[in-house]
Write a protein that holds these residues in place. Structure first.
Motif, short mmCIF file in Angstrom:
data_model
loop_
_atom_site.label_atom_id
_atom_site.label_comp_id
_atom_site.label_asym_id
_atom_site.label_seq_id
_atom_site.Cartn_x
_atom_site.Cartn_y
_atom_site.Cartn_z
N ASN A 70 -19.88 4.66 18.89
CA ASN A 70 -19.01 4.47 20.06
C ASN A 70 -17.59 4.22 19.54
OD1 ASN A 70 -17.63 3.72 22.34
ND2 ASN A 70 -19.09 2.13 22.97
N PRO A 71 -16.66 5.10 19.84
CA PRO A 71 -15.28 4.93 19.34
C PRO A 71 -14.65 3.60 19.71
CG PRO A 71 -15.56 7.12 20.26
CD PRO A 71 -16.82 6.34 20.57
N TRP A 72 -15.09 3.00 20.81
CA TRP A 72 -14.53 1.70 21.21
C TRP A 72 -14.91 0.59 20.24
CZ3 TRP A 72 -10.72 1.58 24.49
CH2 TRP A 72 -10.58 2.62 25.40
N ASN A 73 -15.94 0.83 19.42
CA ASN A 73 -16.34 -0.16 18.41
C ASN A 73 -15.25 -0.41 17.38
OD1 ASN A 73 -18.83 -0.61 19.55
ND2 ASN A 73 -19.88 0.89 18.25
N LEU A 74 -14.33 0.55 17.24
CA LEU A 74 -13.22 0.37 16.29
C LEU A 74 -12.37 -0.85 16.63
CD1 LEU A 74 -11.90 3.98 15.57
CD2 LEU A 74 -13.04 2.41 14.00
N LEU A 75 -12.25 -1.13 17.92
CA LEU A 75 -11.45 -2.28 18.33
C LEU A 75 -12.01 -3.58 17.76
CD1 LEU A 75 -10.64 -1.38 22.04
CD2 LEU A 75 -9.14 -1.23 20.05
N GLY A 76 -13.32 -3.68 17.68
CA GLY A 76 -13.96 -4.87 17.14
C GLY A 76 -13.91 -4.94 15.63
N ARG A 77 -13.55 -3.84 14.98
CA ARG A 77 -13.53 -3.80 13.51
C ARG A 77 -12.11 -3.75 12.94
NH1 ARG A 77 -17.72 -4.46 10.54
NH2 ARG A 77 -16.86 -3.13 8.95
N LEU A 78 -11.09 -3.96 13.77
CA LEU A 78 -9.70 -3.86 13.29
C LEU A 78 -9.40 -4.86 12.16
CD1 LEU A 78 -7.66 -3.22 16.56
CD2 LEU A 78 -8.24 -1.61 14.73
N ASP A 79 -9.90 -6.09 12.27
CA ASP A 79 -9.68 -7.07 11.21
C ASP A 79 -10.34 -6.62 9.90
OD1 ASP A 79 -8.19 -8.72 12.82
OD2 ASP A 79 -9.84 -10.11 13.27
N ASP A 80 -11.54 -6.05 10.01
CA ASP A 80 -12.24 -5.56 8.81
C ASP A 80 -11.47 -4.42 8.16
OD1 ASP A 80 -14.59 -7.24 8.87
OD2 ASP A 80 -15.18 -6.14 10.67
N ILE A 81 -10.97 -3.50 8.98
CA ILE A 81 -10.20 -2.36 8.44
C ILE A 81 -8.94 -2.86 7.74
CG2 ILE A 81 -8.87 -0.31 9.07
CD1 ILE A 81 -10.87 0.06 11.43
N ALA A 82 -8.22 -3.78 8.36
CA ALA A 82 -6.99 -4.31 7.76
C ALA A 82 -7.30 -5.01 6.44
CB ALA A 82 -6.30 -5.26 8.73
N GLN A 83 -8.36 -5.80 6.37
CA GLN A 83 -8.72 -6.52 5.15
C GLN A 83 -9.17 -5.54 4.07
OE1 GLN A 83 -8.28 -9.88 4.59
NE2 GLN A 83 -8.61 -9.19 2.51
N ASP A 84 -9.91 -4.50 4.45
CA ASP A 84 -10.36 -3.50 3.47
C ASP A 84 -9.16 -2.77 2.87
OD1 ASP A 84 -13.01 -4.17 3.83
OD2 ASP A 84 -13.38 -2.61 5.33
N ILE A 85 -8.18 -2.45 3.68
CA ILE A 85 -6.97 -1.78 3.17
C ILE A 85 -6.23 -2.71 2.22
CG2 ILE A 85 -4.70 -0.89 3.81
CD1 ILE A 85 -6.10 0.27 6.34
N GLU A 86 -6.13 -3.99 2.57
CA GLU A 86 -5.48 -4.96 1.68
C GLU A 86 -6.24 -5.07 0.35
OE1 GLU A 86 -4.49 -9.70 1.57
OE2 GLU A 86 -4.32 -8.67 3.50
N ASN A 87 -7.57 -5.07 0.42
CA ASN A 87 -8.39 -5.15 -0.80
C ASN A 87 -8.21 -3.93 -1.68
OD1 ASN A 87 -9.38 -7.63 0.00
ND2 ASN A 87 -11.31 -6.83 0.77
N ILE A 88 -8.05 -2.75 -1.09
CA ILE A 88 -7.86 -1.53 -1.86
C ILE A 88 -6.53 -1.58 -2.62
CG2 ILE A 88 -7.41 0.95 -1.65
CD1 ILE A 88 -9.55 0.96 0.60
N LYS A 89 -5.53 -2.22 -2.02
CA LYS A 89 -4.20 -2.31 -2.64
C LYS A 89 -4.09 -3.46 -3.65
CE LYS A 89 -1.68 -2.71 0.99
NZ LYS A 89 -0.60 -2.76 1.98
N LEU A 90 -5.16 -4.19 -3.89
CA LEU A 90 -5.13 -5.37 -4.75
C LEU A 90 -4.57 -5.10 -6.16
CD1 LEU A 90 -5.72 -8.38 -4.91
CD2 LEU A 90 -8.07 -7.82 -5.55
N PRO A 91 -5.00 -4.04 -6.87
CA PRO A 91 -4.43 -3.82 -8.21
C PRO A 91 -2.91 -3.63 -8.19
CG PRO A 91 -6.40 -2.49 -7.92
CD PRO A 91 -6.08 -3.08 -6.59
N ASP A 92 -2.40 -2.89 -7.23
CA ASP A 92 -0.95 -2.69 -7.13
C ASP A 92 -0.23 -4.01 -6.87
OD1 ASP A 92 -1.26 0.05 -7.55
OD2 ASP A 92 -1.36 0.48 -5.40
N GLU A 93 -0.81 -4.85 -6.01
CA GLU A 93 -0.20 -6.14 -5.71
C GLU A 93 -0.23 -7.06 -6.94
OE1 GLU A 93 -1.72 -8.00 -2.19
OE2 GLU A 93 -1.56 -6.15 -1.02
#
Length: 193
Positions: A95-118
């Motif tokens: 259900n595409p609306w499920n993305l709204l409930g996962r926004l925090d997870d997506i943002a944290q995952d993107i931050e985690n991916i950028k960890l070596p650069d940071e």
């Protein structure tokens, strides 16, 4: 493991480690530091009871070297982040609306991916603040002899191994023997070309 970066200057492993702890020991991340002023290992990882995102960890190895420190990053543990992103993708397929409930997870995952650069950016900022850089210290800087490939201290007029002039001047050969001998160096009165 990535290639180490050597920062030359008045810098110790604990100086870098303290900055990493201060920057990353917050939010979903925790930091552990082990070692002393000769070798320090810092691990940045997600907390067990994190609010969002997948689990990851990154190890930073900091060693004291002559005239500075060597910093090397280990391989980032990314399977937890990949699993979290996979879960988000599956939820969106259902259900595409499920993305709204996962926004925090997506943002944290993107931050985690950028960890070596940071981490590299934080190390670079700490080195610059301490007056250190990737440029060789004056004591370690060398000029390589074009004739015999021997490293020489900066400022030497002639090679310490073969005596050839350093810089733009090229060695001359002897008219008698055709090699770089004492006569070509100017120690004997024989003519040179």
């Amino acid at each position: 493991m990535a290639e180490p970066r050597i920062y030359h200057g008045d810098l110790k492993p604990n100086d870098i480690a303290r900055v990493l702890v201060g920057k990353f020991n917050r939010g979903n991340l925790r930091v552990q530091q082990i070692g002393d002023n000769e070798k320090t290992v810092v691990q940045v990882a997600t907390r067990e009871m994190r609010a969002s995102g997948g689990q990851t960890a990154l190890t930073v190895i900091i060693n004291k070297v002559e005239d500075g420190v060597s910093v090397q990053l280990g391989s980032q543990a990314w399977m937890g982040v990949a699993a979290s992103l996979g879960q988000t993708a599956m939820a969106a397929l259902i259900n595409p609306w499920n993305l709204l409930g996962r926004l925090d997870d997506i943002a944290q995952d993107i931050e985690n991916i950028k960890l070596p650069d940071e981490v590299w950016q934080t190390v670079e900022e700490a080195a610059v603040a301490a007056g250190a850089s990737l440029e060789l210290s004056e004591r370690l800087r060398r000029t390589v002899c074009a004739y015999c490939n021997t490293p020489n201290p900066v400022g030497e007029a002639a090679c310490i191994a073969c005596g050839a002039p350093l810089g733009d001047a090229q060695p001359r050969t002897c008219l008698n023997c055709g090699s770089w001998c004492a006569q070509a160096r100017g120690y004997a009165p024989t003519a040179v070309r």
